[in-house]
Design a protein around this motif. Sequence first.
Motif, PDB file in Angstrom:
ATOM      1  N   ALA A 101       2.676  -2.290   3.599  1.00 55.78           N
ATOM      2  CA  ALA A 101       3.700  -1.247   3.762  1.00 55.78           C
ATOM      3  C   ALA A 101       4.534  -1.608   4.984  1.00 55.78           C
ATOM      4  O   ALA A 101       3.995  -1.827   6.063  1.00 55.78           O
ATOM      5  N   ILE A 141       7.202  -1.683   0.063  1.00 58.20           N
ATOM      6  CA  ILE A 141       5.802  -1.958  -0.289  1.00 58.20           C
ATOM      7  C   ILE A 141       5.821  -3.331  -0.948  1.00 58.20           C
ATOM      8  O   ILE A 141       6.605  -3.576  -1.856  1.00 58.20           O
ATOM      9  N   LEU A 182      -0.631   3.252   0.950  1.00 58.02           N
ATOM     10  CA  LEU A 182      -0.992   2.014   0.262  1.00 58.02           C
ATOM     11  C   LEU A 182      -1.998   2.187  -0.867  1.00 58.02           C
ATOM     12  O   LEU A 182      -1.966   1.447  -1.848  1.00 58.02           O
ATOM     13  N   ARG A 187      -0.931  -4.224   6.405  1.00 58.86           N
ATOM     14  CA  ARG A 187      -1.463  -4.834   5.185  1.00 58.86           C
ATOM     15  C   ARG A 187      -2.902  -4.384   4.982  1.00 58.86           C
ATOM     16  O   ARG A 187      -3.701  -4.415   5.908  1.00 58.86           O
ATOM     17  N   VAL A 236      -1.937  -5.690  -0.164  1.00 53.34           N
ATOM     18  CA  VAL A 236      -0.701  -4.922  -0.294  1.00 53.34           C
ATOM     19  C   VAL A 236      -0.237  -4.494   1.091  1.00 53.34           C
ATOM     20  O   VAL A 236      -1.054  -4.104   1.931  1.00 53.34           O
ATOM     21  N   TYR A 243      -0.977   2.005  -4.591  1.00 53.31           N
ATOM     22  CA  TYR A 243      -0.540   0.671  -5.000  1.00 53.31           C
ATOM     23  C   TYR A 243      -1.737  -0.259  -5.174  1.00 53.31           C
ATOM     24  O   TYR A 243      -1.771  -1.073  -6.094  1.00 53.31           O
ATOM     25  N   ARG A 292       4.521  -3.947   9.898  1.00 56.24           N
ATOM     26  CA  ARG A 292       3.959  -3.957   8.551  1.00 56.24           C
ATOM     27  C   ARG A 292       2.452  -3.764   8.661  1.00 56.24           C
ATOM     28  O   ARG A 292       1.806  -4.357   9.512  1.00 56.24           O
TER      29      ARG A 292
END
Length: 148
Positions: free
Chosen positions: A81, A21, A110, A63, A79, A113, A61
């Motif tokens: 992952a 992350i 996510l 976002r 953020v 976070y 990824r």
Amino acid sequence: MPDVEAITVESVVENSSLSDISVFELSARRGKVTPDSEEGESVEPSYGMQIDYRDADNGFRVRLVTRFDTDLGVIVSDVGAEYTLEGIGARSIPRHVLLDFVNNVAIMALVPYVRQSIADITLRVFGSALLMPMIRRGEIEFSVDETE
């Protein structure tokens, strides 16, 4: 490698692991940006999503960009992952299957976070934490047209 038609969100979940992350942007800037808003009025965030593939095709990824425009200023959290795949090439996953994974798995990974980063940055910049409400699966959802 499985046949592309045989790849389902379940097979992506079974063959993927969350490897990282990362925070790409976290910012808060004081300054009135919504002059017509009432003080204490509820602020709705806007969301954006991006999917990046690894060059080796063994992962991707996701976002999640969250932005609040408030009467106090602007808050942004970006953020990501990172997922590693085994036995499936990331680019071989049909787009609708990948979006199903994003909407029902990655977003849920996510959100905690994002919530923590926004609470932390707003406490530091504005003097009090902006606490995001509970987000249930399906409340944030992206379609093919909204992805990069």
